[in-house]
Design a protein around this motif. Structure first.
Motif, PDB file in Angstrom:
ATOM      1  N   VAL A   1       0.840  -1.206   0.000  1.00 58.65           N
ATOM      2  CA  VAL A   1       0.000   0.000   0.000  1.00 58.65           C
ATOM      3  C   VAL A   1       0.870   1.250   0.000  1.00 58.65           C
ATOM      4  CG1 VAL A   1      -1.813   1.281   1.200  1.00 58.65           C
ATOM      5  CG2 VAL A   1      -1.852  -1.222   1.204  1.00 58.65           C
ATOM      6  N   PHE A   2       1.961   1.222   0.772  1.00 58.70           N
ATOM      7  CA  PHE A   2       2.881   2.353   0.787  1.00 58.70           C
ATOM      8  C   PHE A   2       3.480   2.580  -0.604  1.00 58.70           C
ATOM      9  CE2 PHE A   2       3.620   2.471   5.553  1.00 58.70           C
ATOM     10  CZ  PHE A   2       3.207   3.787   5.675  1.00 58.70           C
ATOM     11  N   ALA A   3       3.697   1.496  -1.352  1.00 56.49           N
ATOM     12  CA  ALA A   3       4.236   1.624  -2.708  1.00 56.49           C
ATOM     13  C   ALA A   3       3.260   2.389  -3.598  1.00 56.49           C
ATOM     14  CB  ALA A   3       4.521   0.238  -3.294  1.00 56.49           C
ATOM     15  N   PHE A   4       1.964   2.075  -3.489  1.00 55.65           N
ATOM     16  CA  PHE A   4       0.962   2.810  -4.258  1.00 55.65           C
ATOM     17  C   PHE A   4       0.916   4.266  -3.807  1.00 55.65           C
ATOM     18  CE2 PHE A   4      -0.721  -1.454  -5.206  1.00 55.65           C
ATOM     19  CZ  PHE A   4      -0.996  -1.311  -6.560  1.00 55.65           C
ATOM     20  N   HIS A   5       1.065   4.482  -2.519  1.00 58.62           N
ATOM     21  CA  HIS A   5       1.084   5.843  -1.972  1.00 58.62           C
ATOM     22  C   HIS A   5       2.234   6.636  -2.585  1.00 58.62           C
ATOM     23  CE1 HIS A   5       2.225   8.792   1.268  1.00 58.62           C
ATOM     24  NE2 HIS A   5       0.928   9.035   1.198  1.00 58.62           N
ATOM     25  N   ILE A   6       3.397   6.010  -2.693  1.00 56.25           N
ATOM     26  CA  ILE A   6       4.576   6.651  -3.277  1.00 56.25           C
ATOM     27  C   ILE A   6       4.329   6.986  -4.746  1.00 56.25           C
ATOM     28  CG2 ILE A   6       6.971   6.250  -3.993  1.00 56.25           C
ATOM     29  CD1 ILE A   6       7.310   4.630  -1.408  1.00 56.25           C
ATOM     30  N   MET A   7       3.695   6.059  -5.471  1.00 58.87           N
ATOM     31  CA  MET A   7       3.442   6.282  -6.887  1.00 58.87           C
ATOM     32  C   MET A   7       2.490   7.461  -7.109  1.00 58.87           C
ATOM     33  SD  MET A   7       5.274   4.019  -8.461  1.00 58.87           S
ATOM     34  CE  MET A   7       4.636   3.718 -10.103  1.00 58.87           C
ATOM     35  N   VAL A   8       1.498   7.590  -6.236  1.00 61.27           N
ATOM     36  CA  VAL A   8       0.554   8.711  -6.362  1.00 61.27           C
ATOM     37  C   VAL A   8       1.273  10.025  -6.088  1.00 61.27           C
ATOM     38  CG1 VAL A   8      -1.505   9.786  -5.397  1.00 61.27           C
ATOM     39  CG2 VAL A   8      -1.475   7.328  -5.769  1.00 61.27           C
ATOM     40  N   ILE A   9       2.076  10.044  -5.021  1.00 61.10           N
ATOM     41  CA  ILE A   9       2.834  11.262  -4.702  1.00 61.10           C
ATOM     42  C   ILE A   9       3.784  11.614  -5.837  1.00 61.10           C
ATOM     43  CG2 ILE A   9       4.631  12.220  -3.192  1.00 61.10           C
ATOM     44  CD1 ILE A   9       3.303  10.905  -0.857  1.00 61.10           C
ATOM     45  N   ASP A  10       4.408  10.588  -6.441  1.00 62.55           N
ATOM     46  CA  ASP A  10       5.316  10.827  -7.561  1.00 62.55           C
ATOM     47  C   ASP A  10       4.582  11.478  -8.729  1.00 62.55           C
ATOM     48  OD1 ASP A  10       7.933  10.303  -9.002  1.00 62.55           O
ATOM     49  OD2 ASP A  10       6.555   9.191 -10.272  1.00 62.55           O
ATOM     50  N   SER A  11       3.338  11.057  -8.967  1.00 65.73           N
ATOM     51  CA  SER A  11       2.557  11.620 -10.076  1.00 65.73           C
ATOM     52  C   SER A  11       2.198  13.084  -9.814  1.00 65.73           C
ATOM     53  CB  SER A  11       1.279  10.806 -10.293  1.00 65.73           C
ATOM     54  OG  SER A  11       0.386  10.956  -9.206  1.00 65.73           O
ATOM     55  N   LEU A  12       2.204  13.474  -8.524  1.00 68.98           N
ATOM     56  CA  LEU A  12       1.873  14.848  -8.168  1.00 68.98           C
ATOM     57  C   LEU A  12       3.109  15.714  -7.981  1.00 68.98           C
ATOM     58  CD1 LEU A  12      -0.887  14.074  -5.509  1.00 68.98           C
ATOM     59  CD2 LEU A  12      -1.268  14.961  -7.811  1.00 68.98           C
ATOM     60  N   SER A  13       4.284  15.086  -8.037  1.00 68.59           N
ATOM     61  CA  SER A  13       5.529  15.805  -7.795  1.00 68.59           C
ATOM     62  C   SER A  13       5.719  16.939  -8.798  1.00 68.59           C
ATOM     63  CB  SER A  13       6.721  14.837  -7.896  1.00 68.59           C
ATOM     64  OG  SER A  13       7.935  15.514  -7.693  1.00 68.59           O
ATOM     65  N   GLY A  14       6.035  18.116  -8.289  1.00 71.91           N
ATOM     66  CA  GLY A  14       6.256  19.279  -9.139  1.00 71.91           C
ATOM     67  C   GLY A  14       4.984  20.007  -9.528  1.00 71.91           C
ATOM     68  N   GLU A  15       3.820  19.438  -9.181  1.00 74.16           N
ATOM     69  CA  GLU A  15       2.548  20.045  -9.556  1.00 74.16           C
ATOM     70  C   GLU A  15       1.807  20.653  -8.365  1.00 74.16           C
ATOM     71  OE1 GLU A  15       0.095  17.588 -11.973  1.00 74.16           O
ATOM     72  OE2 GLU A  15       1.759  16.763 -13.129  1.00 74.16           O
ATOM     73  N   VAL A  16       2.120  20.179  -7.153  1.00 76.21           N
ATOM     74  CA  VAL A  16       1.463  20.721  -5.958  1.00 76.21           C
ATOM     75  C   VAL A  16       2.520  21.018  -4.895  1.00 76.21           C
ATOM     76  CG1 VAL A  16      -0.684  19.461  -6.396  1.00 76.21           C
ATOM     77  CG2 VAL A  16       1.069  18.427  -4.956  1.00 76.21           C
ATOM     78  N   ASP A  17       2.158  21.843  -3.923  1.00 71.61           N
ATOM     79  CA  ASP A  17       3.067  22.158  -2.831  1.00 71.61           C
ATOM     80  C   ASP A  17       3.168  20.949  -1.898  1.00 71.61           C
ATOM     81  OD1 ASP A  17       4.397  24.615  -1.234  1.00 71.61           O
ATOM     82  OD2 ASP A  17       3.356  23.312   0.170  1.00 71.61           O
TER      83      ASP A  17
END
Length: 304
Positions: free
Chosen positions: A163-179
């Motif tokens: 589950v943490f891996a999916f969490h990381i992937m979601v955060i990665d997709s948002l990297s550079g786009e949100v604070d």
């Protein structure tokens, strides 16, 4: 090594230490209260700690302009995943040691690679080697004495790592786009709110039992959720992604050391060898490749 790089590495090392010790605080908390109660209190506390940080960043102009809808939707998704992962992790600690939990949780690095494979990304030979070593290490670490079986808590923690891996992937997709700090604060509020609701529905908390573990809650909420995340953001400003992720993955080592020093949780020689294998696997997966690929997935410095 440049002065600024050294500064970043030291900050990230402190981050890993804080996260590692947090496994002990969760273990202590589970002796008094149930997972939803512990996680609800600590994540709400973590969100509150980040509020003044956000206010200062807004005032000094360091806050990143971003799409409000994307921030909110990302925060909700991340909060739900964080809630599930942290609940599984805390439940796992009821049946396993903080040292084992730290190392098995660190396998999220391996699962990020596996998720990338299902997403159509090719795995490097070093990534495959890391997966094999990680699975072998986890098996040795999870063996209970002479029994060739996996502990119930180890299995729960392994699911938590997925589950943490999916969490990381979601955060990665948002990297550079949100604070990042705002995203962290929002996800903590979402995670905390869900846990508080579940707390009143299933835990039926006895507030007299919260008092003995208040130190563990304060440490996990203020230091692990609030301070460590902020330190991660600061540290990565001075350090390249790959060495940064290697340093932060040392949280698993500090979790084992903290469990040994604070809780006297001894590991057998076979379990120690499993720890070495798993740590080696985590490092191998993060080693840079000779030739950069056109398409890659990066998550906390892990390149596939």
């Amino acid at each position: 090594m440049k002065k600024h790089t050294l500064k970043g590495n030291m900050i990230l090392m402190l981050t890993a230490i804080i996260w590692g010790i947090s496994f002990v605080s969760q273990r202590v908390g589970m002796e008094y209260i149930k997972p939803n109660t512990f996680n609800g209190l600590r994540t709400i506390l973590g969100a509150l700690v980040l509020l003044p940080v956000i206010a200062v960043r807004e005032k000094t102009g360091k806050s990143k302009p971003c799409d409000r809808k994307k921030l909110i939707s990302g925060g909700i998704i991340c909060g739900c995943l964080l809630c599930l992962a942290s609940t599984l992790q805390t439940w796992g600690m009821v049946y396993t040691t903080s040292g084992k939990s730290g190392f098995i949780t660190a396998m999220y690095m391996i699962f990020v690679a596996i998720i990338g494979l299902f997403a159509g990304k090719k795995l490097r030979p070093l990534t495959v080697l890391g997966i094999i070593g990680g699975v072998a290490g986890m098996y040795l670490l999870s063996m209970s004495g002479s029994e060739l079986s996996v502990n119930k808590g180890d299995v729960i923690t392994l699911v938590c790592a997925v589950v943490f891996a999916f969490h990381i992937m979601v955060i990665d997709s948002l990297s550079g786009e949100v604070d990042g700090v705002k995203l962290a604060c929002l996800q903590f509020f979402v995670c905390g709110t869900i846990n508080v609701i579940l707390m009143f529905l299933f835990d039926h908390p006895d507030w007299s039992l919260v008092r003995p573990c208040v130190t563990a809650i304060l440490y996990s909420g203020i230091m692990s959720c609030g301070v460590a995340y902020t330190l991660q953001i600061i540290g990565q400003q001075y350090t390249e992604p790959v060495p940064a992720s290697i340093i932060m993955s040392l949280e698993s080592v500090f979790a084992a050391l903290a469990g040994w020093v604070i809780l006297s949780e001894a590991l057998t020689p076979l379990e120690i060898f499993g720890c070495v294998l798993m740590f080696a696997a985590i490092v191998v997966v993060q080693l840079p490749q000779d030739k950069p690929q056109k398409k890659s997935i990066e998550s906390d410095g892990v390149e596939l």
